[in-house]
Design a protein around this motif. Structure first.
Motif, mmCIF file in Angstrom:
data_model
loop_
_atom_site.group_PDB
_atom_site.id
_atom_site.type_symbol
_atom_site.label_atom_id
_atom_site.label_comp_id
_atom_site.label_asym_id
_atom_site.label_seq_id
_atom_site.Cartn_x
_atom_site.Cartn_y
_atom_site.Cartn_z
ATOM 1 N N ARG A 47 10.902 1.682 13.734
ATOM 2 C CA ARG A 47 10.818 0.576 12.761
ATOM 3 C C ARG A 47 12.061 0.017 12.861
ATOM 4 O O ARG A 47 12.128 -1.243 12.611
ATOM 5 C CB ARG A 47 10.647 1.258 11.500
ATOM 6 C CG ARG A 47 8.985 1.695 11.284
ATOM 7 C CD ARG A 47 8.681 2.337 10.085
ATOM 8 N NE ARG A 47 9.073 1.841 8.815
ATOM 9 C CZ ARG A 47 8.046 0.922 8.070
ATOM 10 N NH1 ARG A 47 6.820 0.745 8.951
ATOM 11 N NH2 ARG A 47 8.316 0.286 7.258
ATOM 12 N N LEU A 52 11.886 -3.702 10.672
ATOM 13 C CA LEU A 52 11.048 -3.481 9.461
ATOM 14 C C LEU A 52 12.047 -2.381 8.538
ATOM 15 O O LEU A 52 11.688 -2.106 7.512
ATOM 16 C CB LEU A 52 9.575 -2.543 9.772
ATOM 17 C CG LEU A 52 8.648 -3.479 10.327
ATOM 18 C CD1 LEU A 52 7.543 -2.297 10.739
ATOM 19 C CD2 LEU A 52 8.177 -4.622 9.632
ATOM 20 N N GLU A 53 13.113 -1.989 9.067
ATOM 21 C CA GLU A 53 14.069 -1.349 8.263
ATOM 22 C C GLU A 53 15.537 -1.715 8.670
ATOM 23 O O GLU A 53 15.633 -2.344 9.793
ATOM 24 C CB GLU A 53 14.047 0.251 8.485
ATOM 25 C CG GLU A 53 12.645 0.985 8.097
ATOM 26 C CD GLU A 53 12.169 1.068 6.765
ATOM 27 O OE1 GLU A 53 13.113 0.768 6.069
ATOM 28 O OE2 GLU A 53 11.053 1.443 6.563
ATOM 29 N N SER B 17 2.806 4.649 6.817
ATOM 30 C CA SER B 17 3.132 3.404 6.082
ATOM 31 C C SER B 17 1.761 3.078 5.119
ATOM 32 O O SER B 17 1.509 1.718 5.370
ATOM 33 C CB SER B 17 3.497 2.172 6.951
ATOM 34 O OG SER B 17 2.894 2.243 8.128
ATOM 35 N N TRP B 20 3.027 2.199 -0.862
ATOM 36 C CA TRP B 20 4.450 1.597 -0.962
ATOM 37 C C TRP B 20 5.481 2.508 -1.606
ATOM 38 O O TRP B 20 4.816 3.276 -2.268
ATOM 39 C CB TRP B 20 4.305 0.303 -1.842
ATOM 40 C CG TRP B 20 3.434 -0.657 -1.289
ATOM 41 C CD1 TRP B 20 2.117 -0.727 -1.292
ATOM 42 C CD2 TRP B 20 4.063 -1.702 -0.554
ATOM 43 N NE1 TRP B 20 1.739 -2.023 -0.423
ATOM 44 C CE2 TRP B 20 2.818 -2.460 -0.113
ATOM 45 C CE3 TRP B 20 5.197 -2.192 0.018
ATOM 46 C CZ2 TRP B 20 2.949 -3.583 0.803
ATOM 47 C CZ3 TRP B 20 5.254 -3.363 0.560
ATOM 48 C CH2 TRP B 20 4.114 -4.128 0.897
ATOM 49 N N GLU B 33 13.281 -9.286 5.280
ATOM 50 C CA GLU B 33 12.085 -9.009 4.356
ATOM 51 C C GLU B 33 12.263 -9.590 3.171
ATOM 52 O O GLU B 33 13.422 -9.770 2.875
ATOM 53 C CB GLU B 33 12.258 -7.488 4.147
ATOM 54 C CG GLU B 33 11.140 -7.047 2.948
ATOM 55 C CD GLU B 33 11.714 -5.589 2.689
ATOM 56 O OE1 GLU B 33 11.034 -4.713 3.069
ATOM 57 O OE2 GLU B 33 12.506 -5.455 1.450
ATOM 58 N N THR C 94 5.066 -6.303 -3.386
ATOM 59 C CA THR C 94 5.517 -6.241 -1.945
ATOM 60 C C THR C 94 6.865 -6.554 -2.157
ATOM 61 O O THR C 94 7.363 -6.529 -0.770
ATOM 62 C CB THR C 94 4.783 -7.290 -1.549
ATOM 63 O OG1 THR C 94 5.190 -8.546 -1.751
ATOM 64 C CG2 THR C 94 3.407 -7.111 -1.502
ATOM 65 N N ARG C 163 0.511 -1.035 3.526
ATOM 66 C CA ARG C 163 1.792 -1.913 3.712
ATOM 67 C C ARG C 163 1.819 -2.182 5.238
ATOM 68 O O ARG C 163 2.195 -3.262 5.472
ATOM 69 C CB ARG C 163 2.896 -0.599 3.470
ATOM 70 C CG ARG C 163 4.087 -1.406 3.824
ATOM 71 C CD ARG C 163 4.981 -0.095 3.366
ATOM 72 N NE ARG C 163 6.380 -0.628 3.329
ATOM 73 C CZ ARG C 163 7.623 0.176 3.225
ATOM 74 N NH1 ARG C 163 7.380 1.316 3.050
ATOM 75 N NH2 ARG C 163 8.852 -0.376 3.371
ATOM 76 N N SER C 164 1.253 -1.542 6.208
ATOM 77 C CA SER C 164 1.250 -1.960 7.558
ATOM 78 C C SER C 164 0.567 -3.197 7.638
ATOM 79 O O SER C 164 1.104 -3.910 8.653
ATOM 80 C CB SER C 164 0.452 -0.862 8.396
ATOM 81 O OG SER C 164 -0.907 -0.641 7.995
ATOM 82 N N GLU C 167 3.344 -5.501 7.221
ATOM 83 C CA GLU C 167 4.284 -5.715 8.164
ATOM 84 C C GLU C 167 3.975 -6.151 9.553
ATOM 85 O O GLU C 167 4.536 -6.728 10.055
ATOM 86 C CB GLU C 167 4.710 -3.932 8.283
ATOM 87 C CG GLU C 167 5.540 -3.409 7.009
ATOM 88 C CD GLU C 167 5.855 -2.051 7.422
ATOM 89 O OE1 GLU C 167 4.997 -1.207 8.116
ATOM 90 O OE2 GLU C 167 6.741 -1.616 6.597
ATOM 91 N N ARG C 170 4.208 -9.720 9.140
ATOM 92 C CA ARG C 170 5.836 -10.049 9.197
ATOM 93 C C ARG C 170 5.946 -10.163 10.770
ATOM 94 O O ARG C 170 7.002 -10.917 11.272
ATOM 95 C CB ARG C 170 6.549 -9.116 8.440
ATOM 96 C CG ARG C 170 7.525 -9.700 7.737
ATOM 97 C CD ARG C 170 8.784 -9.117 7.115
ATOM 98 N NE ARG C 170 8.179 -8.271 5.979
ATOM 99 C CZ ARG C 170 8.523 -7.195 5.548
ATOM 100 N NH1 ARG C 170 9.843 -6.604 6.163
ATOM 101 N NH2 ARG C 170 8.030 -6.362 4.667
#
Lengths: 362, 318, 273
Positions: A47, A52-53, B17, B20, B33, C94, C163-164, C167, C170
């Motif tokens: 990630r 993502l992180e 994932s 949350w 993000e 989110t 959540r994936s 992601e 994104r």
């Protein structure tokens, strides 16, 4: 297509350190598998590459660029998620095309790429369907397709096979390898399944509690594990590890545990007074005098696993030591019976008793 | 600048994932993000909500510390209005009436709901959707219309008295809404009628998700229906019970519409509820400060009650 | 065990409660179906389906206007609060930004807060601005309150999305708005629909706010006009009954068509509380 580099990567979540100073070089076009138990940090590492992180320290390079501050969409990567993460309300075609549309790729180029991906993955008939109308295996291929059409510099895969049943898993494994051979994009693949790692990776990186234990090609990792963790993690059934005392003297080394005595010929390294002895099942055989085995050792059968092609025998040896023997598939023995066995010379792994680091083989 | 930190939840080390996870603010944001833009998303909602709910609430609190007739300038009164709320027999009585209504709006429907839920607990009922739709009807109808309907039913010549007379209970028939003793319970009963369907729907739904295996286990252990109810059913619907209680007590404490339409607080002041008193004080008798104090008190009571109910509900879980 | 008896008993119980719920409403409908001058005593069945009471009530009660006003008010409130609540709920669910939790509690406050605690200053402030007796006097406070509920509701929904999914979007390069509009919202139609229904129902049925804000000169909401109507026509129960039906009809109609959605939404929502 580009190399991926972790440079002293450090990742913290609040007070918990997920990755300690990871340095790893993934070559251009290489299929690198990150493998380890849950909590090892392998998915976190993936990630981090995806963006993502955020990094807590260190750098990540994709190709010539340092991507630390770049958002995922600018890193030129594509990711396949464990649960596929297909957009539920869109058709397969739209799922594949979405990223390209956002990037404002011209319509015919999108069409072309989607068609190519669909053909490679056998999705041609499914383009008009929605994800909920697809089987697990089909969804997985759509997820792969979505990554393919982006034509990125690197593929990132997060345990893509774990939601498939065993048979499909084996089949898809082969397909992914075939794809990689054809397309050749650098791939970072995360899994907790060491069989998957061994069969798919050009090289595998074994991780544990945020640390890289060993990286190398499957053969090396299997036959020359760097420490007890890697030794026990890779290979099934696992290598048997037992603590022993080491007695060195006039040209030979004796490994002692209670009444267990193993006399080995000259050792090529300096051994401490205590050590961990590791032996894989396939190197522990039923005793026969002219096989040139190290031993003999007498023990008692604790369990028997007859798998058809081979039979694994769990043995209790003197001093509470435990070993697993491999015998021919037709061999039968009962629990509690006495068994005499020995080890193939040169296949006794010795590890440091405290650090677990590999010291050599006897 | 203080680095306030919310506590970190379990680390994402394995990165599963599917849910949350709220992380400590000390964790830096991944590039790209959306973070600060969150404020922008919230802003319009916050503005409207703030302007028409929060600010007026603060204003009411301020007003409650003054005396005001709505025309001239407010004069400072300190906690005088609150003293009235606590000591003035009329005002205090309104809260007492509200408590009585809680029994009807809240406890009675809860019991009815539990009875039904318990009896339905072990089986799938055919046509449940239909029944649910009908049971829920009273919640859908405007309370003004409800008030009108029941005013007619409870009238001197209304259906209730007719039925009583028909059953030979002439003496029991009375002008329900005009009776000093019976007016408040009558309104309470209307409240029961309005709320019991909601309680039932929620509790039956809660009960349906109890796995059958639990009942089987209880039965194997030799539990009778009563024991079964307390040991198996009740713990599982704890959440639904909490929700039902919070929703119903809040409604009970407010109940303006019914009072306005059916009795206007009468006969005398026997059916005056806090919200009605607030209304008359603020808009009819020029006591806006008192009205505000009633409003704030009402809010405090509701919050305290909701808090207590949720706490008790959680404690049972432990 | 005693399966059959249990089943009959349960159905009987359900039927009883359902009848109790339906009874008064049905009774009123029956009353309303009587001609305006016929004497009514308690439970009486009409001789025929006479709609004259409805027609008279409609004319005399000005329900045409008040229904329209209610529609405008409820419609605007629903629209405004839904949009704002979706945006806010999405952000809370989110995005991780400083003070998010605290801000969310601020919204949650509005869920429990009794409306009575704000009408006094609302009235006097609006009056000061000359805005009482307008649509805005009812729309704005209603929207404010609905936003509290809506934000809680939509946040709960967005939290339930994997959540994936976000992601993946994104990585595909979608902006936060694109994720909301093209990925999450299409997925969330049932949740939005339930919220719309509930807000519509509550706004339509609201009484206190309209009573305070509207004097009856220009605008009346449906429940308000009904209250005034019944105050002036106590003796003509058929007309009042007809009025009640007219006012309740729109919500009842929506409810009947969408009741499964309604109830399912309420039930699932209570879990999130």
């Amino acid at each position: 297509m580009a190399p991926v580099r972790f440079e002293r990567v450090h990742k913290r979540f609040g007070d918990v350190v997920a990755i300690h100073e990871l340095t790893l070089d993934i070559a251009d076009g290489e299929f690198m598998v990150l493998v380890g138990p849950s909590g090892s940090g392998k998915t976190t590492a993936l990630r981090l590459v995806a963006g993502l992180e955020a990094l807590s320290g260190g750098h990540i390079h994709i190709g010539a660029r340092c991507v630390d501050r770049l958002p995922p969409k600018r890193r030129d990567i594509a990711m396949v998620f464990q649960d596929y993460a297909l957009y539920p309300q869109m058709t397969v075609y739209d799922n594949l095309a979405f990223g390209l549309r956002v990037a404002k790729v011209p319509r015919d180029e999108i069409r072309r790429r989607v068609d190519v991906a669909a053909e490679v993955l056998g999705l041609g008939d499914l383009l008009r369907r929605k994800p909920r109308q697809l089987s697990g295996g089909q969804r997985q291929r759509v997820a792969l397709g979505r990554a393919l059409v982006r034509q990125p510099q690197a593929f990132l895969m997060d345990e893509p096979l774990s939601n498939l049943d065993a048979k499909l898993r084996v089949q898809t494994r082969g397909e992914i390898k075939r794809l990689h051979a054809e397309i050749g994009t650098t791939t970072v693949y995360v899994t907790h399944d060491q069989v998957e790692a061994m069969t798919m990776g050009d090289r595998i990186a074994v991780m544990n509690e945020g640390r890289l234990e060993q990286v190398g090609d499957p053969d090396t990792v299997y036959h020359q594990p760097a420490n007890t963790f890697v030794a026990a993690f890779v290979g099934s059934p696992a290598m048997a590890l037992n603590a022993v005392d080491v007695v060195t003297g006039d040209g030979q080394v004796t490994l002692v545990r209670d009444r267990l005595r193993l006399v080995v010929a000259r050792a090529a390294c300096d051994l401490p007074a205590r050590a961990m002895l590791g032996v894989r099942p396939e190197h522990a055989r039923l005793w026969s005098d002219d096989a040139g085995l190290v031993g003999p050792v007498d023990g008692q059968v604790e369990y028997v696993e007859a798998l058809g092609r081979e039979t694994f025998i769990g043995v209790a040896a003197p001093g509470g030591a435990r070993f697993v023997l491999e015998a021919d598939g037709a061999y039968r023995i009962r629990i509690g019976e006495h068994v005499r066995f020995g080890f193939i010379p040169g296949r006794l792994h010795v590890f440091h008793p405290d650090t677990g680091a590999a010291l050599g083989r006897l | 600048m203080t680095q306030a930190t919310a506590s970190a939840d379990a680390p994402l080390a394995s990165g599963r994932s599917s849910t949350w996870v709220r992380l400590s603010r000390r964790t830096e944001a991944p590039p790209g993000e959306p973070r600060r833009i969150g404020y922008l998303y919230i802003l319009p909602a916050l503005l409207v909500y703030g302007a028409f709910v929060l600010v007026p609430f603060a204003h009411t609190a301020w007003l409650s510390l003054h005396e005001w007739d709505g025309v001239t300038s407010p004069t400072w009164a300190g906690l005088e209005n609150y003293r009235s709320v606590l000591t003035d027999p009329h005002v205090r009585a309104t809260f007492g009436h509200a408590l009585v209504l809680i029994v009807f709006y809240s406890l009675l429907p809860l019991v009815l709901g539990l009875v039904l839920a318990a009896s339905l607990s072990r089986m799938r009922v055919r046509g449940l959707t239909f029944f649910r739709a009908v049971l829920f009807l009273p919640q859908v109808v405007s309370l003004v219309a409800v008030g009108i309907i029941w005013k007619w039913i409870l009238g001197p010549e209304g259906s209730l008295n007719q039925a009583l007379r028909g059953l030979g209970l002439e003496s029991a028939a009375r002008p329900w809404l005009g009776d000093f003793g019976w007016a408040l319970p009558s309104i309470g009963l209307v409240g029961t009628w309005v709320m019991y369907g909601l309680a039932m729907v929620l509790l039956v739904a809660g009960v349906q998700k109890i796995p059958a295996s639990l009942y089987d286990a209880a039965r194997v252990d030799g539990a009778g229906p009563v024991r079964e109810f307390f040991a198996v059913t009740l713990p599982w619907v704890r959440n639904e019970v909490v929700v039902v209680l919070v929703l119903t007590t809040t409604t009970a404490l407010r109940s303006f519409d019914l009072v306005y339409v059916m009795t206007q607080g009468g006969p005398g002041t026997t059916t005056e509820v806090p919200s009605y008193r607030l209304y008359t004080a603020a808009f009819q008798t020029g006591q806006a400060g008192l009205g505000a104090a009633i409003g704030i008190t009402l809010a405090i009571v509701i919050f305290a009650l909701a808090f207590a109910i949720t706490r008790i509900g959680e404690r049972r879980a432990a | 065990m005693t399966g059959a008896i249990d089943r009959v008993l349960n159905h009987a119980l359900l039927a009883f409660f359902a009848l109790m719920a339906l009874g008064p409403i049905a009774g009123v409908v029956l009353v309303a179906l009587h001609p305006p001058d016929a004497p009514i005593s308690g439970l009486a069945l009409p001789d025929g389906l006479d709609l004259s009471s409805f027609r008279l009530a409609w004319r005399e009660g000005g329900f045409g206007h008040s229904l329209q006003s209610s529609a405008i008010i409820a419609g605007t409130t629903v629209l405004a609060s839904s949009v704002l609540a979706i945006l806010a709920g999405y952000a809370f669910a989110t995005m991780r930004f400083r003070g998010a939790t605290a801000l969310f509690y601020v919204f949650l406050f509005g869920l429990l807060m009794p409306f009575e605690a704000t009408i006094i200053p609302l009235y006097y402030d609006f009056r000061g601005l000359g805005l009482t007796d307008t649509y805005w006097a009812v729309i704005l406070p209603s929207t404010g309150l609905s936003i509290a509920f809506g934000t809680f509701w939509m946040r709960a929904f967005f939290l339930s999305a994997p959540r994936s999914l976000v992601e993946a979007a994104r990585i595909d390069g979608a902006s936060s708005l694109t994720v909301l509009l093209r990925i999450l919202l299409p997925f969330g139609r049932p949740a939005v629909l339930t919220m719309v229904l509930l807000v519509f129902m509550w706004t339509w049925n609201d009484f206190l706010l309209s009573l305070v804000m509207l004097s009856g000169q220009n605008i009346l909401t449906a429940p308000l006009s009904l209250a005034f109507f019944q105050a002036s026509r106590e003796t003509h129960i058929q007309l009042v009954a007809a009025g009640a039906i007219i006012v309740a009809a729109p919500v009842l109609a929506v409810y009947l068509v969408l009741q499964r959605q309604f109830i399912r939404g309420v039930v699932s929502g209570s879990v999130k509380l």
